[in-house]
Design a protein around this motif. Structure first.
Motif, PDB file in Angstrom:
ATOM      1  N   HIS A  85       0.908  -1.189  -0.119  1.00 45.48           N
ATOM      2  CA  HIS A  85      -0.086   0.036  -0.005  1.00 45.48           C
ATOM      3  C   HIS A  85       0.859   1.176   0.106  1.00 45.48           C
ATOM      4  O   HIS A  85       0.529   2.168  -0.857  1.00 45.48           O
ATOM      5  CB  HIS A  85      -0.902  -0.068   1.270  1.00 45.48           C
ATOM      6  CG  HIS A  85      -1.837   1.075   1.279  1.00 45.48           C
ATOM      7  ND1 HIS A  85      -2.936   1.484   0.124  1.00 45.48           N
ATOM      8  CD2 HIS A  85      -1.824   2.284   2.213  1.00 45.48           C
ATOM      9  CE1 HIS A  85      -3.418   2.684   0.791  1.00 45.48           C
ATOM     10  NE2 HIS A  85      -2.850   3.116   1.933  1.00 45.48           N
ATOM     11  N   GLY A  86       1.849   1.263   0.797  1.00 48.69           N
ATOM     12  CA  GLY A  86       2.698   2.326   1.003  1.00 48.69           C
ATOM     13  C   GLY A  86       3.566   2.515  -0.360  1.00 48.69           C
ATOM     14  O   GLY A  86       3.874   3.786  -0.911  1.00 48.69           O
ATOM     15  N   ARG A  87       3.914   1.661  -1.170  1.00 48.30           N
ATOM     16  CA  ARG A  87       4.565   1.650  -2.306  1.00 48.30           C
ATOM     17  C   ARG A  87       3.691   2.194  -3.392  1.00 48.30           C
ATOM     18  O   ARG A  87       4.163   3.133  -4.184  1.00 48.30           O
ATOM     19  CB  ARG A  87       5.201   0.242  -2.581  1.00 48.30           C
ATOM     20  CG  ARG A  87       5.864   0.109  -3.892  1.00 48.30           C
ATOM     21  CD  ARG A  87       6.586  -1.039  -4.203  1.00 48.30           C
ATOM     22  NE  ARG A  87       7.352  -1.336  -5.392  1.00 48.30           N
ATOM     23  CZ  ARG A  87       8.581  -1.317  -5.429  1.00 48.30           C
ATOM     24  NH1 ARG A  87       9.218  -1.447  -4.443  1.00 48.30           N
ATOM     25  NH2 ARG A  87       9.346  -1.379  -6.626  1.00 48.30           N
ATOM     26  N   ARG A  88       2.439   1.710  -3.318  1.00 43.96           N
ATOM     27  CA  ARG A  88       1.616   2.170  -4.409  1.00 43.96           C
ATOM     28  C   ARG A  88       1.223   3.887  -4.165  1.00 43.96           C
ATOM     29  O   ARG A  88       1.221   4.696  -4.868  1.00 43.96           O
ATOM     30  CB  ARG A  88       0.322   1.671  -4.171  1.00 43.96           C
ATOM     31  CG  ARG A  88       0.148  -0.027  -4.922  1.00 43.96           C
ATOM     32  CD  ARG A  88      -1.121  -0.512  -4.702  1.00 43.96           C
ATOM     33  NE  ARG A  88      -1.074  -1.746  -5.269  1.00 43.96           N
ATOM     34  CZ  ARG A  88      -2.035  -3.004  -5.088  1.00 43.96           C
ATOM     35  NH1 ARG A  88      -2.765  -2.631  -4.274  1.00 43.96           N
ATOM     36  NH2 ARG A  88      -1.607  -4.095  -5.564  1.00 43.96           N
ATOM     37  N   LEU A  89       1.175   4.197  -3.077  1.00 37.85           N
ATOM     38  CA  LEU A  89       0.859   5.678  -2.671  1.00 37.85           C
ATOM     39  C   LEU A  89       2.127   6.583  -3.158  1.00 37.85           C
ATOM     40  O   LEU A  89       2.130   7.564  -3.628  1.00 37.85           O
ATOM     41  CB  LEU A  89       0.619   5.961  -1.171  1.00 37.85           C
ATOM     42  CG  LEU A  89      -0.486   5.499  -0.405  1.00 37.85           C
ATOM     43  CD1 LEU A  89      -0.508   5.550   0.889  1.00 37.85           C
ATOM     44  CD2 LEU A  89      -1.871   6.221  -1.037  1.00 37.85           C
ATOM     45  N   ARG A  90       3.347   6.092  -2.708  1.00 37.48           N
ATOM     46  CA  ARG A  90       4.595   6.621  -3.559  1.00 37.48           C
ATOM     47  C   ARG A  90       4.615   6.682  -4.906  1.00 37.48           C
ATOM     48  O   ARG A  90       4.865   7.690  -5.556  1.00 37.48           O
ATOM     49  CB  ARG A  90       5.880   5.912  -2.997  1.00 37.48           C
ATOM     50  CG  ARG A  90       6.055   6.187  -1.416  1.00 37.48           C
ATOM     51  CD  ARG A  90       7.567   5.741  -0.927  1.00 37.48           C
ATOM     52  NE  ARG A  90       7.483   4.263  -1.149  1.00 37.48           N
ATOM     53  CZ  ARG A  90       7.065   3.331  -0.122  1.00 37.48           C
ATOM     54  NH1 ARG A  90       6.647   3.957   1.020  1.00 37.48           N
ATOM     55  NH2 ARG A  90       7.240   2.256  -0.295  1.00 37.48           N
ATOM     56  N   GLU A  91       4.217   5.695  -5.806  1.00 35.82           N
ATOM     57  CA  GLU A  91       4.056   5.461  -6.989  1.00 35.82           C
ATOM     58  C   GLU A  91       3.157   6.544  -7.525  1.00 35.82           C
ATOM     59  O   GLU A  91       3.286   7.271  -8.357  1.00 35.82           O
ATOM     60  CB  GLU A  91       3.828   4.253  -7.531  1.00 35.82           C
ATOM     61  CG  GLU A  91       5.045   3.267  -7.480  1.00 35.82           C
ATOM     62  CD  GLU A  91       4.415   1.729  -7.807  1.00 35.82           C
ATOM     63  OE1 GLU A  91       3.470   1.461  -8.074  1.00 35.82           O
ATOM     64  OE2 GLU A  91       5.580   1.025  -7.791  1.00 35.82           O
ATOM     65  N   ARG A  92       1.981   6.825  -6.850  1.00 36.34           N
ATOM     66  CA  ARG A  92       0.955   7.638  -7.250  1.00 36.34           C
ATOM     67  C   ARG A  92       1.367   8.890  -7.096  1.00 36.34           C
ATOM     68  O   ARG A  92       1.122   9.978  -8.029  1.00 36.34           O
ATOM     69  CB  ARG A  92      -0.309   7.584  -6.702  1.00 36.34           C
ATOM     70  CG  ARG A  92      -1.182   6.263  -7.028  1.00 36.34           C
ATOM     71  CD  ARG A  92      -2.324   6.198  -6.253  1.00 36.34           C
ATOM     72  NE  ARG A  92      -2.814   4.946  -6.198  1.00 36.34           N
ATOM     73  CZ  ARG A  92      -3.907   4.454  -5.193  1.00 36.34           C
ATOM     74  NH1 ARG A  92      -3.857   5.092  -4.188  1.00 36.34           N
ATOM     75  NH2 ARG A  92      -4.202   3.250  -5.440  1.00 36.34           N
TER      76      ARG A  92
END
Length: 183
Positions: A173-180
């Motif tokens: 989830h944190g990785r997806r937020l950073r990618e967004r």
């Protein structure tokens, strides 16, 4: 007991490792809960009472002051965040992750500009709750294991799987937020 207390202050040891080890070593859950909680109380009192002295250290003081100003400005701009600061600080101390606990909770609370007594209470509540969860959980699991080793091993394996799944989910989830944010 003194060996466990010394180990408690050496990272990455924390509530999640020292308390179950103490219970496995034969100490009662209430004794280890009291010892670790009182250690956290002492650490919190030391940090909270001496934080103003750290602000007077030439290089460190200026760095802390600038961080305090940034944190206070941000909290004042986000009114809803101020309402959750007590609960958030308590949860920070409660959650058994590296870098959370009495020391970092006390420092963070003071950096956020919270009152000394408020920071101290948050750390005490979070620490006691965390100690109780780990101590009672380890004691119950050990008693189950003594009665039925297969069941105890199965429950422990299930707990490990759930914790690993939660950590993996949090990481993804944190990785997806950073990618967004980057896109």
């Amino acid at each position: 007991m003194s060996g466990l207390i010394i180990a408690y202050f050496i990272p990455p040891a924390g509530h999640e490792t020292i308390i179950p080890l103490a219970i496995l070593a034969g100490y009662s859950w209430w004794l280890i809960t009291a010892v670790i909680s009182l250690l956290d109380v002492a650490v919190s009192l030391f940090v909270v009472w001496n934080f103003d002295l750290a602000l007077k250290v030439p290089l460190v003081g200026r760095l802390l002051e600038s961080r305090m100003t940034i944190a206070r400005d941000y909290i004042e701009s986000q009114a809803w965040l101020r309402r959750f600061s007590t609960v958030g600080l308590t949860l920070l101390v409660f959650v058994p992750l590296q870098g959370t606990g009495a020391m970092s909770g006390s420092v963070l609370g003071r950096l956020l500009g919270l009152a000394e007594f408020r920071v101290f209470c948050c750390v005490c509540i979070g620490s006691l709750a965390s100690c109780l969860v780990f101590a009672l959980g380890a004691d119950v699991l050990l008693n189950i294991y003594r009665d039925d080793p297969m069941l105890g091993t199965g429950i422990l394996a299930a707990i490990v799987v759930v914790v690993l799944a939660a950590v993996a989910g949090w990481w993804v989830h944190g990785r997806r937020l950073r990618e967004r944010r980057l896109s």
